[in-house]
Design a protein around this motif. Sequence first.
Motif, PDB file in Angstrom:
ATOM      1  N   ARG B  77       0.832  -1.207   0.000  1.00 23.00           N
ATOM      2  CA  ARG B  77       0.000   0.000   0.000  1.00 23.00           C
ATOM      3  C   ARG B  77       0.863   1.252   0.000  1.00 23.00           C
ATOM      4  NH1 ARG B  77      -3.253  -2.873   3.725  1.00 23.00           N
ATOM      5  NH2 ARG B  77      -2.231  -1.804   5.446  1.00 23.00           N
ATOM      6  N   ALA B  78       1.891   1.247   0.853  1.00 25.25           N
ATOM      7  CA  ALA B  78       2.778   2.418   0.909  1.00 25.25           C
ATOM      8  C   ALA B  78       3.430   2.650  -0.448  1.00 25.25           C
ATOM      9  CB  ALA B  78       3.842   2.229   1.989  1.00 25.25           C
ATOM     10  N   PHE B  79       3.867   1.577  -1.073  1.00 29.24           N
ATOM     11  CA  PHE B  79       4.518   1.716  -2.372  1.00 29.24           C
ATOM     12  C   PHE B  79       3.539   2.212  -3.425  1.00 29.24           C
ATOM     13  CE2 PHE B  79       8.846  -0.407  -2.735  1.00 29.24           C
ATOM     14  CZ  PHE B  79       9.159  -0.144  -1.424  1.00 29.24           C
ATOM     15  N   ALA B  80       2.287   1.761  -3.336  1.00 34.09           N
ATOM     16  CA  ALA B  80       1.302   2.141  -4.350  1.00 34.09           C
ATOM     17  C   ALA B  80       0.828   3.572  -4.163  1.00 34.09           C
ATOM     18  CB  ALA B  80       0.108   1.177  -4.302  1.00 34.09           C
ATOM     19  N   GLU B  81       0.768   4.022  -2.914  1.00 28.93           N
ATOM     20  CA  GLU B  81       0.086   5.290  -2.658  1.00 28.93           C
ATOM     21  C   GLU B  81       1.033   6.465  -2.445  1.00 28.93           C
ATOM     22  OE1 GLU B  81      -2.590   4.565   0.587  1.00 28.93           O
ATOM     23  OE2 GLU B  81      -3.528   2.861  -0.438  1.00 28.93           O
ATOM     24  N   GLU B  82       2.276   6.198  -2.063  1.00 26.03           N
ATOM     25  CA  GLU B  82       3.192   7.316  -1.810  1.00 26.03           C
ATOM     26  C   GLU B  82       3.946   7.681  -3.089  1.00 26.03           C
ATOM     27  OE1 GLU B  82       3.434   9.106   0.952  1.00 26.03           O
ATOM     28  OE2 GLU B  82       1.809   7.899   1.806  1.00 26.03           O
ATOM     29  N   PRO B  83       4.037   8.949  -3.389  1.00 23.46           N
ATOM     30  CA  PRO B  83       4.640   9.344  -4.660  1.00 23.46           C
ATOM     31  C   PRO B  83       6.164   9.218  -4.691  1.00 23.46           C
ATOM     32  CG  PRO B  83       3.944  11.275  -3.428  1.00 23.46           C
ATOM     33  CD  PRO B  83       3.461  10.087  -2.662  1.00 23.46           C
ATOM     34  N   THR B  84       6.829   9.338  -3.557  1.00 26.67           N
ATOM     35  CA  THR B  84       8.301   9.317  -3.583  1.00 26.67           C
ATOM     36  C   THR B  84       8.839   8.083  -2.874  1.00 26.67           C
ATOM     37  OG1 THR B  84       8.569  10.468  -1.482  1.00 26.67           O
ATOM     38  CG2 THR B  84       8.312  11.834  -3.450  1.00 26.67           C
ATOM     39  N   ALA B  85      10.087   7.746  -3.196  1.00 27.80           N
ATOM     40  CA  ALA B  85      10.732   6.610  -2.545  1.00 27.80           C
ATOM     41  C   ALA B  85      10.856   6.862  -1.052  1.00 27.80           C
ATOM     42  CB  ALA B  85      12.110   6.366  -3.158  1.00 27.80           C
ATOM     43  N   ARG B  86      11.268   8.058  -0.692  1.00 23.28           N
ATOM     44  CA  ARG B  86      11.406   8.377   0.723  1.00 23.28           C
ATOM     45  C   ARG B  86      10.062   8.276   1.434  1.00 23.28           C
ATOM     46  NH1 ARG B  86      14.746  11.986   3.735  1.00 23.28           N
ATOM     47  NH2 ARG B  86      15.657  12.768   1.807  1.00 23.28           N
ATOM     48  N   GLY B  87       9.024   8.805   0.801  1.00 21.63           N
ATOM     49  CA  GLY B  87       7.694   8.732   1.399  1.00 21.63           C
ATOM     50  C   GLY B  87       7.234   7.298   1.570  1.00 21.63           C
ATOM     51  N   ALA B  88       7.493   6.476   0.548  1.00 19.54           N
ATOM     52  CA  ALA B  88       7.036   5.090   0.590  1.00 19.54           C
ATOM     53  C   ALA B  88       7.742   4.311   1.700  1.00 19.54           C
ATOM     54  CB  ALA B  88       7.275   4.420  -0.764  1.00 19.54           C
ATOM     55  N   LEU B  89       9.067   4.425   1.747  1.00 17.09           N
ATOM     56  CA  LEU B  89       9.795   3.625   2.743  1.00 17.09           C
ATOM     57  C   LEU B  89       9.632   4.191   4.147  1.00 17.09           C
ATOM     58  CD1 LEU B  89      12.434   2.642   0.252  1.00 17.09           C
ATOM     59  CD2 LEU B  89      11.560   1.022   1.934  1.00 17.09           C
ATOM     60  N   GLY B  90       9.489   5.506   4.260  1.00 21.63           N
ATOM     61  CA  GLY B  90       9.216   6.085   5.570  1.00 21.63           C
ATOM     62  C   GLY B  90       7.873   5.604   6.095  1.00 21.63           C
ATOM     63  N   ARG B  91       6.871   5.624   5.231  1.00 19.82           N
ATOM     64  CA  ARG B  91       5.553   5.154   5.661  1.00 19.82           C
ATOM     65  C   ARG B  91       5.588   3.662   5.988  1.00 19.82           C
ATOM     66  NH1 ARG B  91       0.082   5.510   2.001  1.00 19.82           N
ATOM     67  NH2 ARG B  91      -0.943   3.645   2.838  1.00 19.82           N
ATOM     68  N   LEU B  92       6.312   2.893   5.174  1.00 24.08           N
ATOM     69  CA  LEU B  92       6.425   1.456   5.438  1.00 24.08           C
ATOM     70  C   LEU B  92       6.989   1.205   6.838  1.00 24.08           C
ATOM     71  CD1 LEU B  92       7.636  -1.268   3.030  1.00 24.08           C
ATOM     72  CD2 LEU B  92       8.659  -1.119   5.282  1.00 24.08           C
ATOM     73  N   LEU B  93       8.053   1.909   7.174  1.00 24.44           N
ATOM     74  CA  LEU B  93       8.666   1.686   8.490  1.00 24.44           C
ATOM     75  C   LEU B  93       7.736   2.136   9.619  1.00 24.44           C
ATOM     76  CD1 LEU B  93      12.406   2.682   7.862  1.00 24.44           C
ATOM     77  CD2 LEU B  93      11.432   0.395   8.035  1.00 24.44           C
ATOM     78  N   ARG B  94       7.081   3.278   9.413  1.00 20.50           N
ATOM     79  CA  ARG B  94       6.194   3.770  10.467  1.00 20.50           C
ATOM     80  C   ARG B  94       5.011   2.832  10.667  1.00 20.50           C
ATOM     81  NH1 ARG B  94       6.391   8.344   7.311  1.00 20.50           N
ATOM     82  NH2 ARG B  94       8.419   9.351   7.657  1.00 20.50           N
ATOM     83  N   GLU B  95       4.440   2.361   9.567  1.00 20.53           N
ATOM     84  CA  GLU B  95       3.289   1.454   9.715  1.00 20.53           C
ATOM     85  C   GLU B  95       3.732   0.110  10.274  1.00 20.53           C
ATOM     86  OE1 GLU B  95       0.487   1.156   6.566  1.00 20.53           O
ATOM     87  OE2 GLU B  95       0.288   3.326   6.334  1.00 20.53           O
ATOM     88  N   ALA B  96       4.940  -0.293   9.924  1.00 22.79           N
ATOM     89  CA  ALA B  96       5.453  -1.534  10.505  1.00 22.79           C
ATOM     90  C   ALA B  96       5.506  -1.424  12.029  1.00 22.79           C
ATOM     91  CB  ALA B  96       6.837  -1.849   9.951  1.00 22.79           C
ATOM     92  N   ALA B  97       5.902  -0.266  12.535  1.00 25.00           N
ATOM     93  CA  ALA B  97       5.941  -0.073  13.983  1.00 25.00           C
ATOM     94  C   ALA B  97       4.571  -0.336  14.596  1.00 25.00           C
ATOM     95  CB  ALA B  97       6.406   1.345  14.317  1.00 25.00           C
ATOM     96  N   ASP B  98       3.526   0.086  13.906  1.00 30.98           N
ATOM     97  CA  ASP B  98       2.175  -0.135  14.413  1.00 30.98           C
ATOM     98  C   ASP B  98       1.786  -1.603  14.325  1.00 30.98           C
ATOM     99  OD1 ASP B  98       2.358   2.545  14.516  1.00 30.98           O
ATOM    100  OD2 ASP B  98       0.755   2.992  13.097  1.00 30.98           O
ATOM    101  N   VAL B  99       1.969  -2.189  13.134  1.00 31.66           N
ATOM    102  CA  VAL B  99       1.550  -3.587  12.940  1.00 31.66           C
ATOM    103  C   VAL B  99       2.314  -4.508  13.889  1.00 31.66           C
ATOM    104  CG1 VAL B  99       1.491  -5.496  11.289  1.00 31.66           C
ATOM    105  CG2 VAL B  99       0.927  -3.178  10.528  1.00 31.66           C
TER     106      VAL B  99
END
Lengths: 223, 223
Positions: B77-99
């Motif tokens: 989802r992060a990869f599909a929805e975030e426009p930049t690489a930094r945004g995608a991987l930052g969101r991935l790590l942050r959401e991983a913290a939650d999951v």
Amino acid sequence: MTTRQRGRPRSFDRLTALEQATMAFWEHGYETTSVSDLTRAMGISAPSLYAAFGDKRTLFEEVVEAYAGSYGAYGGRAFAEEPTARGALGRLLREAADVFTDPSHPRGCLMISAAVNCSTPEVEEALRERRNRNLASFEARIRAGAEAGELPAGTDAGALARFCGAVLQGMSQQARDGATRTELEAVAEIAMLAWPQAGVPVAATGKAPEAGKARETPAGRGA
Amino acid sequence: MTTRQRGRPRSFDRLTALEQATMAFWEHGYETTSVSDLTRAMGISAPSLYAAFGDKRTLFEEVVEAYAGSYGAYGGRAFAEEPTARGALGRLLREAADVFTDPSHPRGCLMISAAVNCSTPEVEEALRERRNRNLASFEARIRAGAEAGELPAGTDAGALARFCGAVLQGMSQQARDGATRTELEAVAEIAMLAWPQAGVPVAATGKAPEAGKARETPAGRGA
DNA sequence: CCAATTCTATAGCGGGCGCTACGCAAAGTG
DNA sequence: CACTTTGCGTAGCGCCCGCTATAGAATTGG
């Protein structure tokens, strides 16, 4: 009194056997290494193992202790010999990259991986406590560095320590997944870029940007 | 044709049973979860399990596939929805913290931890390949970002991807070792500080410490 | 109804697990 | 030498593993 034993002397070298048990546990983990695997690796029979080391769990505890004092001692050396927190943790991560991929023994870190998915709670807990103790020592060193002025005053020592621990643990699994020494060294270098820049305040309110020391490592390179 | 079965209908819901198997494997790993554990968790008997899911390994593969499409889908989802690489991987790590710390299911990541110390090579290899595929997708996304000018030209996409993977895997183990959601979110934030700063060249010839943009996140806070 | 089909439950298969009883072998002590 | 002490090797204990043979229960088709 104990100058010489009374009965038949042991026919194998206890330390050598312990080292061979270390390799087996390091490679396959606590649970997955059976006593039969151990006796084969150590070149002795089951009763000899039990007589010399107690049961499987006691042997593992002795293995972990020996590991911590040999293969796992690079962290303590870095902490003892490097003057700054950044220097100590940077060296720890870089040396971990080497140890985790050294072809003369299994990959990764025994204390990190050997008790994952372990159904013996005492064993799992013992290694977890070791990891969390290491994390606490990271934090203490970083806090001391901050108080000594090496790092910005607002530095969150606990979070930075946990970050370093996460990188270390991730590097261990990456090594087991096939990462090369060079690749892991690059990971260590990148991780150190996350450390607060000398002279750059960490809080957003932007104050006290005085010079501080220069960067300890060049850090970002291509390739 | 398959509108209705001919014989006695199944007395349990297949998807519910699969979910319960997922929880068991997630918590204890592949090897450590016995068929007896599974039948207890799923509320069915062994023959029903084998009739509905094949053998233990096939069930695990189906569990992993379902996991990747549900609990593990945050990365896609992060990869599909975030426009930049930094945004995608930052969101991935942050959401991983939650999951990884969500109290409604076991901690950490099943794909990262469930086949550690696994004596069935096919299972270990299947999850390792998934992890390495994820790493390759990180790298592709970062490389695309660099080519699009989001990141400095000299950025080492492979190393930065591996760094993110290591942090992710480290966060998984930290979650299993008891780290809180807040603590892991702080780790994710710190990890993102290692990314190349916009406008700062990556090569090391020590110059150009010019301001650059502000940091994306405040990052280090006290407490 | 009966027959065919499909799922469920009991019970147990062969095998590997951690561990040990037992008798022999090799050393010291008189 | 005999006697004690200690380690070694065989062989096997009870237990749980993944998995399944078999028989009965529940449904559809005729």
